[in-house]
Design an enzyme around this catalytic site. Structure first.
Site, mmCIF file in Angstrom:
data_model
loop_
_atom_site.group_PDB
_atom_site.id
_atom_site.type_symbol
_atom_site.label_atom_id
_atom_site.label_comp_id
_atom_site.label_asym_id
_atom_site.label_seq_id
_atom_site.Cartn_x
_atom_site.Cartn_y
_atom_site.Cartn_z
ATOM 1 N N GLY A 23 -45.714 -48.473 9.910
ATOM 2 C CA GLY A 23 -44.782 -49.595 9.889
ATOM 3 C C GLY A 23 -44.125 -49.851 8.548
ATOM 4 O O GLY A 23 -43.627 -50.954 8.311
ATOM 5 N N SER A 24 -44.073 -48.822 7.673
ATOM 6 C CA SER A 24 -43.440 -49.083 6.380
ATOM 7 C C SER A 24 -41.936 -49.299 6.532
ATOM 8 O O SER A 24 -41.335 -50.058 5.762
ATOM 9 C CB SER A 24 -43.735 -47.955 5.387
ATOM 10 N N ASN A 25 -41.324 -48.651 7.512
ATOM 11 C CA ASN A 25 -39.888 -48.897 7.734
ATOM 12 C C ASN A 25 -39.657 -50.313 8.264
ATOM 13 O O ASN A 25 -38.711 -50.988 7.848
ATOM 14 C CB ASN A 25 -39.300 -47.857 8.688
ATOM 15 N N MET A 98 -43.498 -43.182 18.521
ATOM 16 C CA MET A 98 -43.804 -41.793 18.848
ATOM 17 C C MET A 98 -43.693 -41.486 20.351
ATOM 18 O O MET A 98 -44.441 -40.656 20.874
ATOM 19 C CB MET A 98 -45.207 -41.435 18.350
ATOM 20 N N ARG A 99 -42.785 -42.155 21.034
ATOM 21 C CA ARG A 99 -42.564 -41.893 22.460
ATOM 22 C C ARG A 99 -41.109 -41.555 22.687
ATOM 23 O O ARG A 99 -40.233 -42.118 22.014
ATOM 24 C CB ARG A 99 -42.886 -43.141 23.294
ATOM 25 N N ASN A 115 -32.612 -44.518 15.843
ATOM 26 C CA ASN A 115 -33.880 -43.913 15.423
ATOM 27 C C ASN A 115 -33.706 -43.351 14.018
ATOM 28 O O ASN A 115 -32.592 -43.000 13.611
ATOM 29 C CB ASN A 115 -34.249 -42.766 16.385
ATOM 30 N N HIS A 117 -35.326 -40.246 11.609
ATOM 31 C CA HIS A 117 -36.143 -39.036 11.723
ATOM 32 C C HIS A 117 -36.244 -38.384 10.346
ATOM 33 O O HIS A 117 -35.239 -38.276 9.630
ATOM 34 C CB HIS A 117 -35.486 -38.076 12.725
#
Ligand code: GRF
Length: 208
Positions: A23-25, A98-99, A115, A117
């Protein structure tokens, strides 16, 4: 007096952040305190994820929807939709979620899911992107923000940030450098999305 004040208030742009891990983002997005943006919920598919503690500490409502409790992706996503409904987000931000979301889910929020990446897409899609980049011996790595479509890390690219791979870089050191970039560019992009400066139109990214 009160009425004129209300008229002057800009509408709040509501964001739900989907997480699975550290959860750092999410933290960076919170800390950026983006003008006009409110993080209305965090959805986490993994009980015990550090991101849950971060959300609680930030006072953001967090919903844990444990994927392992649902037989199908459809059931899992129906539960997510039910938990999302009360906050009615304008944007869904995937931040280490991660889904892979179903085409039906993506369609429902068309142009409203982004998203991040940890690679320079289209290179190194999927899991362990930093490891893939190191194994390929690339001179540059980075991160990419994109609109989400039905594929895995395939949607229209909004922006990317680059960093040189230095001799001696490991998966950990390079991941740390990439995370720093992510923490800078994700809040910036969310601000632009909130202001309508970045949009998805006819499947293409428009920037104004
Ligand atoms: C980030 O590297 C992001 O690019 C990837 O997952 C990681 C999430 O990190 N999709 P964190 O949970 O935000 O710390």
């Amino acid at each position: 007096m009160v009425l004129s004040k209300i008229k002057l208030m800009a509408p709040v742009f509501k964001v739900s952040v989907f997480v699975s891990g550290g959860g750092s983002n999410f933290q960076a997005i919170m800390d950026a305190a983006i003008e006009g943006v409110r993080i209305v919920s965090v959805i986490c598919d993994r009980p015990g994820a550090r991101a849950i503690d971060r959300a609680k500490a930030a006072g953001v409502p967090v919903e844990t929807v444990d994927r392992s409790l649902y037989e199908s992706r459809g059931d899992f996503e129906a539960e997510i939709l039910a938990r999302l409904a009360p906050c009615d987000p304008d944007l869904i931000v995937l931040a280490g979620f991660m889904r892979v979301l179903s085409p039906e889910f993506v369609k429902r929020f068309e142009g409203r899911i982004v998203n991040i990446h940890p690679s320079l897409l289209p290179a190194f899609r999927g899991m362990n992107a930093v490891r893939q980049a190191l194994a390929a011996g690339v001179a540059e790595a980075g991160c990419t923000i994109h609109f989400v479509d039905e594929g895995l890390d395939t949607g229209p690219v909004i922006t990317a940030a680059r960093v040189a791979v230095e001799p001696g870089d490991t998966e950990q050191t390079l991941s740390e450098k990439i995370h720093k970039l992510e923490h800078k560019i994700y809040p910036e992009v969310i601000g632009k999305l909130a202001r309508g400066e970045i949009r998805l139109e006819g499947g293409k990214v428009k920037v104004s």
